[in-house]
Motif scaffolding. Sequence first.
Motif, PDB file in Angstrom:
ATOM      1  N   UNK A 104       0.676  -1.048   0.067  1.00  0.00           N
ATOM      2  CA  UNK A 104       0.054  -0.112   0.075  1.00  0.00           C
ATOM      3  C   UNK A 104       0.804   1.142  -0.057  1.00  0.00           C
ATOM      4  N   UNK A 105       2.112   1.069  -0.135  1.00  0.00           N
ATOM      5  CA  UNK A 105       3.069   2.044  -0.221  1.00  0.00           C
ATOM      6  C   UNK A 105       3.536   2.786   1.141  1.00  0.00           C
ATOM      7  N   UNK A 106       3.270   1.702   2.205  1.00  0.00           N
ATOM      8  CA  UNK A 106       3.564   2.673   3.381  1.00  0.00           C
ATOM      9  C   UNK A 106       4.945   1.788   3.992  1.00  0.00           C
ATOM     10  N   UNK A 107       5.915   2.735   4.318  1.00  0.00           N
ATOM     11  CA  UNK A 107       7.196   2.496   4.764  1.00  0.00           C
ATOM     12  C   UNK A 107       7.073   1.755   6.174  1.00  0.00           C
ATOM     13  N   UNK A 108       7.502   0.481   6.426  1.00  0.00           N
ATOM     14  CA  UNK A 108       7.617  -0.258   7.727  1.00  0.00           C
ATOM     15  C   UNK A 108       9.055  -0.461   8.086  1.00  0.00           C
ATOM     16  N   UNK A 109       9.072  -0.074   9.491  1.00  0.00           N
ATOM     17  CA  UNK A 109      10.458   0.048   9.909  1.00  0.00           C
ATOM     18  C   UNK A 109      11.167  -1.481   9.910  1.00  0.00           C
ATOM     19  N   UNK A 110      12.368  -1.516   9.965  1.00  0.00           N
ATOM     20  CA  UNK A 110      12.831  -3.109   9.863  1.00  0.00           C
ATOM     21  C   UNK A 110      12.953  -3.829  11.280  1.00  0.00           C
ATOM     22  N   UNK A 111      13.129  -4.859  11.409  1.00  0.00           N
ATOM     23  CA  UNK A 111      13.123  -5.715  12.533  1.00  0.00           C
ATOM     24  C   UNK A 111      13.705  -5.302  13.799  1.00  0.00           C
ATOM     25  N   UNK A 112      15.250  -4.912  13.520  1.00  0.00           N
ATOM     26  CA  UNK A 112      15.939  -4.292  14.430  1.00  0.00           C
ATOM     27  C   UNK A 112      15.287  -3.055  15.196  1.00  0.00           C
ATOM     28  N   UNK A 113      14.592  -2.126  14.368  1.00  0.00           N
ATOM     29  CA  UNK A 113      14.177  -0.822  15.087  1.00  0.00           C
ATOM     30  C   UNK A 113      12.828  -1.360  15.912  1.00  0.00           C
ATOM     31  N   UNK A 114      12.110  -2.375  15.305  1.00  0.00           N
ATOM     32  CA  UNK A 114      10.764  -2.837  15.991  1.00  0.00           C
ATOM     33  C   UNK A 114      11.484  -3.323  17.519  1.00  0.00           C
ATOM     34  N   UNK A 115      12.445  -3.972  17.426  1.00  0.00           N
ATOM     35  CA  UNK A 115      13.152  -4.558  18.763  1.00  0.00           C
ATOM     36  C   UNK A 115      13.550  -3.636  19.537  1.00  0.00           C
TER      37      UNK A 115
END
Length: 325
Positions: A104-115
Amino acid sequence: MRFFGTVAAAVVAAACLSVSSVQPASAEAAVELTGSAGPFFQQRAKVAVPAYHVVFITQQEGTAAGSMEARARLNTRLVGVDEATMRRLANEAHADFVAQLQGAGIEVVPAEQNATIAADVEKVPGNGDVRDAGRGITIGRAVRRGYAAFGADAAPLLAPYHNPTSPNGTPNMIQIPGASNKLGRAARVFDAVAVVPALTFDYVSMELTARSDAANVSANLGFALRASSNVAFAGQGNAGPGYYQGMRMREDYTVPTSFIADVATGGADVNVGTLTAQADENYVMQDRARGDAVYVNLPVWEGLVRDAYKTFNAAVVAEIVEARS
C-alpha cells in the motif's frame, strides 16, 4: 467418520455437539473495524509492528446449572494442531501484514528497529501462553475457554497487549497507558506509529440455557475469527506522552467450510466423564464434563486461518491508508 454427536445426560439436563450452519462471509465481504486510529498516521510517516499476537481457542467448556437436579456440562477440545503449526501461522500472518503495508506504499521500519521500540515493554515469557479452560463455581451459565497464544518471532507477545480472555478485545487497561507511552515515544524516534494486531481464532460456539426444571448446553462447530480481534495503535504527538488508540472487529468473521476430520464423543483427548459427581483422590466429590474431541483436517483448517488473517490484515491496512489521507 463422525461429524456430530449427541448425548442426553437426563430428562432435565442435556449436552450436544453439532456442525454449525454458520452464515458465511460473502465473496465481497471484508472484516469491518470500529474504533479510532487517532491522528497518529497524519503525524508520522512510517509504521512499526513491534508485536503481532495470534490466539487459538483450543478448548471450550459450557456449564448450565438451573438447580441441583437440572445441570448440564459439555467440554470440547480442538485436536490435531501442534504448537509448531500455530507458531508458523503467527509468523505467516505477521509477514503478510508487513507485505500488505508495503504493497500500500507504507514504509515499515525494519525488525531491529521494532526490537528497539519494544525494548522497555514487558514480553510474555517464551513468546507463548498456553492454558486450559480451568474450573470454577458456576451460578446459572458459564463458558470457560482454553487457548494457545503466540507472537511472531520478529514481533513477539507484549504482556500489556496480551488479554486473550477479554470479551471485547481490549488490552490490559491497567498496564496499557504506561506501555503505550513507551511504545509511542520510542516509535516517534523512527518517525513511526507502533501497530499491534491481535487475532483470535475459534472453532465452536456454545449455547446455554438454565432453568429450575431444565438445563442444556449445545456446541455448534464452525470456524470463526472472533469480533474480539483487534489492533492497537501507540503514538506520540509533537508534545506530551505517547498514548493508545484502538480498533476491533464489528462482528465475527465466519465461513461455512467444514474443517473437521472427526469428532470423538467422550474422547480420551478431553476430560471424559458425566455430570454425575465422582470422588477425587481426596474423596471430594467433583463434577466431570463429558468430553468431545474435535479432530482437525489440518490443510483445510490452515487455509481458513490464512484467509482470515489476510482479510483482517487488509482491513487494518485500509484503515491506516484512510487515516493517512
